[in-house]
Design a protein around this motif. Structure first.
Motif, PDB file in Angstrom:
ATOM      1  N   GLY A   1       0.701  -1.022   0.605  1.00 21.43           N
ATOM      2  CA  GLY A   1      -0.122  -0.132  -0.174  1.00 21.43           C
ATOM      3  C   GLY A   1       1.045   1.737   0.297  1.00 21.43           C
ATOM      4  O   GLY A   1      -0.140   2.345   0.413  1.00 21.43           O
ATOM      5  N   ALA A   2       2.129   1.132  -0.083  1.00 22.55           N
ATOM      6  CA  ALA A   2       3.032   2.291  -0.321  1.00 22.55           C
ATOM      7  C   ALA A   2       2.260   3.014  -1.145  1.00 22.55           C
ATOM      8  O   ALA A   2       2.469   4.560  -1.325  1.00 22.55           O
ATOM      9  CB  ALA A   2       4.229   2.191  -0.805  1.00 22.55           C
ATOM     10  N   ASN A   3       1.489   3.091  -2.472  1.00 22.32           N
ATOM     11  CA  ASN A   3       1.026   3.886  -3.417  1.00 22.32           C
ATOM     12  C   ASN A   3       2.477   4.529  -4.259  1.00 22.32           C
ATOM     13  O   ASN A   3       2.144   5.550  -4.724  1.00 22.32           O
ATOM     14  CB  ASN A   3       0.556   4.672  -2.904  1.00 22.32           C
ATOM     15  N   TYR A   4       3.623   3.851  -3.998  1.00 18.42           N
ATOM     16  CA  TYR A   4       4.360   4.468  -5.521  1.00 18.42           C
ATOM     17  C   TYR A   4       4.253   4.287  -6.396  1.00 18.42           C
ATOM     18  O   TYR A   4       4.421   5.363  -7.236  1.00 18.42           O
ATOM     19  CB  TYR A   4       6.369   3.245  -4.951  1.00 18.42           C
ATOM     20  N   CYS A   5       3.203   3.621  -6.831  1.00 17.48           N
ATOM     21  CA  CYS A   5       2.666   3.265  -8.672  1.00 17.48           C
ATOM     22  C   CYS A   5       2.359   4.426  -8.945  1.00 17.48           C
ATOM     23  O   CYS A   5       2.573   4.831  -9.667  1.00 17.48           O
ATOM     24  CB  CYS A   5       2.063   1.901  -8.026  1.00 17.48           C
ATOM     25  N   LEU A   6       0.840   4.990  -7.960  1.00 15.93           N
ATOM     26  CA  LEU A   6       0.106   5.988  -8.040  1.00 15.93           C
ATOM     27  C   LEU A   6       0.576   6.992  -8.270  1.00 15.93           C
ATOM     28  O   LEU A   6       0.416   7.805  -9.030  1.00 15.93           O
ATOM     29  CB  LEU A   6      -1.079   5.898  -7.540  1.00 15.93           C
ATOM     30  N   ASP A   7       1.751   7.339  -7.264  1.00 21.49           N
ATOM     31  CA  ASP A   7       2.156   8.643  -6.530  1.00 21.49           C
ATOM     32  C   ASP A   7       2.768   9.691  -7.688  1.00 21.49           C
ATOM     33  O   ASP A   7       3.383  10.598  -8.436  1.00 21.49           O
ATOM     34  CB  ASP A   7       2.731   9.015  -5.104  1.00 21.49           C
ATOM     35  N   ARG A   8       3.503   8.135  -8.426  1.00 24.55           N
ATOM     36  CA  ARG A   8       4.705   8.269  -9.209  1.00 24.55           C
ATOM     37  C   ARG A   8       3.762   8.625 -10.921  1.00 24.55           C
ATOM     38  O   ARG A   8       3.981   9.931 -11.098  1.00 24.55           O
ATOM     39  CB  ARG A   8       5.562   7.056  -9.885  1.00 24.55           C
TER      40      ARG A   8
ATOM     41  N   ALA B   1       4.678   4.301 -13.486  1.00 25.25           N
ATOM     42  CA  ALA B   1       4.250   3.757 -12.209  1.00 25.25           C
ATOM     43  C   ALA B   1       5.130   2.690 -12.172  1.00 25.25           C
ATOM     44  O   ALA B   1       5.211   1.324 -12.271  1.00 25.25           O
ATOM     45  CB  ALA B   1       2.918   3.207 -12.664  1.00 25.25           C
ATOM     46  N   PHE B   2       5.447   2.064 -11.210  1.00 22.93           N
ATOM     47  CA  PHE B   2       6.518   1.311 -10.437  1.00 22.93           C
ATOM     48  C   PHE B   2       5.985   0.893  -9.092  1.00 22.93           C
ATOM     49  O   PHE B   2       6.260   2.057  -8.316  1.00 22.93           O
ATOM     50  CB  PHE B   2       7.956   1.573 -10.534  1.00 22.93           C
ATOM     51  N   CYS B   3       6.492  -0.458  -9.499  1.00 29.42           N
ATOM     52  CA  CYS B   3       5.249  -0.677  -7.668  1.00 29.42           C
ATOM     53  C   CYS B   3       7.479  -0.902  -6.691  1.00 29.42           C
ATOM     54  O   CYS B   3       8.545  -0.843  -7.024  1.00 29.42           O
ATOM     55  CB  CYS B   3       5.400  -2.292  -7.146  1.00 29.42           C
ATOM     56  N   LEU B   4       7.228   0.150  -5.042  1.00 27.43           N
ATOM     57  CA  LEU B   4       7.656   0.272  -4.784  1.00 27.43           C
ATOM     58  C   LEU B   4       8.750  -0.664  -4.206  1.00 27.43           C
ATOM     59  O   LEU B   4      10.354  -0.701  -4.621  1.00 27.43           O
ATOM     60  CB  LEU B   4       7.242   0.345  -3.569  1.00 27.43           C
TER      61      LEU B   4
END
Length: 678
Positions: free
Chosen positions: A347-354, A361-364
């Motif tokens: 749920g770090a949401n690195y994907c969407l925030d990027r 979009a990358f997975c943390l």
């Protein structure tokens, strides 16, 4: 045949879906020139290979020239999209997965200075906070034109062979007509609910006329804006029933909330620390009220929750979208009885925030996602077994150990602390971010299955490493906070880590100087302010915490704004001096010779880390490659074959913050791309 509810087939019109798990529409921002080319295709095909029933592409594909994408979306208004979508669809079909695509006109949810610099339009002049453009109020000829654009785009998608389309309503032009907050038109397009729905039904009828009754068409929409003056739950149920009764749609894809602000978007797509599946019961209510095929996704990160959604009859198809970014092989692992091997979404949401900051979009913690053309999700065995020694058991070190072990190597990991985790241990001390521990826990479980030897409470020097007789040495020792950034008074300040670790107690009147812009300063502010202390965050940047990004900022702000917290931008901490039992902090500006002062009892500095690299430099002259990395090979997924010292006994690499202060994704990506070919 399995009795697992998730593995039961589902028939949607003429289409049989092989199980109940889908990837809902989302835009990873991988298109090139607005087209779903190699990277985009490889991303969806990887998930199709692993057994997902339905992959929904685009989030959303734009149907009109005056709907310029802000997240590098697919351009469905171009004829050339047909060929690219056909390649993607055919390859996914070859692996048994159905493919759909989501179409939209963004309305006001874009900017006029994108694409062809055409005016943004909406059913009112009201601006969307997130994208800031003041729209033109839509005219009759705009409506007629856009209805045709939807039909044209749908026809292109049908020609590409997709199994169906989904129209995006929530936050976009369709819903902008629905909501009283964004529609102040007169009849026949405004006023009553039927008038506000007229545009949507005109679009649906045009698509049916062009594509036929057999083509699958669905709608993703909010059935409750959860916003004063907006569409209510009661009105949403009426809309749902009208959609069903129209005979123009084949499924409903339900969300709850609004996305015109960062907090609204974060409640629709919750991040770590927020409740799992918060809108699942609501989607179930819509299904119960309509008896119509119902899809839904919103923070359903684990198989147990997904299984419950189907078994309890709340959904017909369950979306596990971010979960499939973390692990594209979820379905395969369920089928094989390997659910404990599923890499968890944290749920770090690195994907969407990027993507909301214009990136891909990358997975943390899965760097192969979005890089399927060069990075493997499954690690193949090496042709020969080697001894691999790793120093450091933070995210970079344990990923290196996992990948090396998957390769079949004999792996030894030294760690000075009594347990693994590195900086993630500090992060996870915040209850809201404790899901981050899964990044380490999953890797440790994989390492244990492969027999990796961990030696904790061991400070490894060169002799310790050499005693393992390694073929490959990887230094993943991380870094330590760097706080010596002042003209005077460096000895009077503490680091954000000091607060997060509990080594230093919070003061009562605290200045936090944030010159890194990452989570550490905000986490420290959150912890300190929770004690009742007054906190001021000072940054030389023109906005605070730029590395945290939009959706991750929301939970911090919800805490900090209700407390005694001040944000001061464009000022830099220059010096700290003791004054009695207090500290006088001097601030300066990059914009001119200006000074301000603060009298506080504690100063915290967040200025990133400096590498712990002593071991690396001790080992460097004894290594075969002298520590050198072939960046061309590193960037393209190739082999490392640098030899600078033929007499060297081992190759030496360093990764993560042992090189330079970056983030968790960078550290794990370093490990994967270096170790995958060892």
């Amino acid at each position: 045949m399995s009795n697992d509810p998730l593995l039961q087939p589902y028939r949607l019109k003429h289409l049989t879906l092989r199980n109940r798990i889908m990837i809902t529409s989302h835009e990873p921002a991988y298109p090139e020139d607005g087209m779903p080319k190699g990277r985009y295709r490889a991303y969806h095909v990887e998930r199709a290979k692993a057994g997902v029933a339905l992959t929904m592409t685009a989030g959303s594909a734009s149907v009109s020239r005056d709907s310029p994408p802000v997240f590098n979306n697919i351009l469905a208004w171009k004829d050339e999209v047909v060929g690219w979508m056909k390649q993607l669809t055919d390859e996914c079909h070859d692996h048994g997965a159905a493919v759909m695509i989501q179409l939209t006109h963004l309305g006001r949810r874009t900017r006029w200075d994108k694409g062809d610099w055409l005016p943004v339009l909406a059913p009112s002049h009201e601006r969307e906070a997130a994208h800031r453009a003041f729209p033109k109020r839509i005219e009759d000829w705009d409506i007629a034109r856009i209805v045709e654009d939807f039909a044209d785009a749908a026809e292109r998608m049908k020609a590409s062979g997709v199994d169906g389309i989904e129209l995006e309503a929530y936050g976009h032009l369709l819903e902008q007509f629905w909501s009283p907050l964004t529609n102040d038109l007169d009849a026949p397009w405004g006023g009553s609910l039927d008038n506000r729905l007229r545009f949507t039904f005109d679009v649906l009828r045009a698509i049916r006329a062009r594509c036929g009754d057999g083509f699958i068409v669905g709608l993703r929409y909010t059935a409750d804006q959860d916003l004063p003056g907006g569409m209510t739950r009661e009105e949403g149920i009426v809309v749902s029933q009208k959609l069903k009764d129209s005979g123009l749609v084949d499924f409903l894809n339900i969300i709850k909330g609004h996305i015109d602000t960062d907090p609204g978007l974060t409640d629709v797509i919750p991040i770590q620390g927020m409740r799992n599946a918060p809108h699942l019961d609501f989607a179930g209510e819509i299904r119960a009220a309509t008896g119509f095929p119902t899809f839904h996704a919103a923070k359903i990160p684990d198989v147990a929750t997904a299984r419950h959604a189907i078994a309890a009859g709340k959904l017909d198809m369950v979306g596990m979208t971010r979960a499939h970014m973390a692990d594209p092989h979820i379905v395969r692992k369920i089928v094989e009885g390997r659910e404990d091997d599923i890499r968890p979404c944290v749920g770090a949401n690195y994907c969407l925030d990027r993507i909301y900051q214009g990136g891909l979009a990358f997975c943390l913690h899965n760097p192969a996602t979005g890089r399927e053309e060069t990075m493997p999700h499954s690690i193949p065995a090496a042709p020969a077994k080697k001894r691999v020694t790793i120093v450091g058991a933070g995210p970079a070190g344990v990923e290196a150990a996992r990948v090396a072990a998957e390769r079949g190597h004999e792996v030894t990991v030294f760690e000075a602390a009594d347990r693994p985790g590195g900086q993630i241990r500090l992060t996870a001390r915040d209850e809201r971010r404790r899901e981050m521990t899964s990044i380490i826990a999953w890797r440790m479980a994989q390492c244990e299955k492969k027999g990796v030897s961990f030696r904790f409470n061991t400070y490894a020097d060169a002799d310790t490493v050499l005693a393992t007789e390694p073929d490959e040495v990887i230094v993943a020792t991380g870094g330590l906070p760097h706080t010596e950034v002042l003209a005077e008074g460096n000895g009077l300040v503490h680091s954000a880590w000091d607060i997060l670790s509990g080594d230093v107690k919070p003061g009562q009147n605290v200045l936090i100087f944030d010159d890194a812009g990452d989570h550490s300063a905000l986490q420290a502010a959150d912890l300190i302010s929770a004690t009742g202390a007054a906190v001021e965050i000072v940054t030389p940047d023109r906005s605070f915490a730029p590395e945290v990004m939009a959706m991750n900022l929301v939970p911090y702000m919800r805490n900090l704004q209700k407390r005694d917290t001040t944000f001061t931008v464009t000022w830099r901490l220059l010096a700290v001096a003791r004054e009695g039992n207090r500290l006088r902090a001097t601030l300066g500006s990059d914009y001119g010779d200006f000074r301000r002062e603060r009298l506080v009892d504690q100063v915290i500095v967040n200025h990133g880390t400096r590498p712990l690299d002593e071991l690396y430099f001790d080992l460097k002259p004894r290594s075969r490659n002298l520590g050198e990395v072939d960046y061309e090979a590193l960037s393209s997924g190739g082999l490392q074959d640098v030899v600078r010292n033929p007499d060297g006994r081992f190759r030496l690499f360093r990764i993560g913050d042992a090189v330079a202060a970056r983030n968790t994704h960078a550290a794990i990506y370093d490990a994967l791309r270096l170790v995958k070919d060892l």
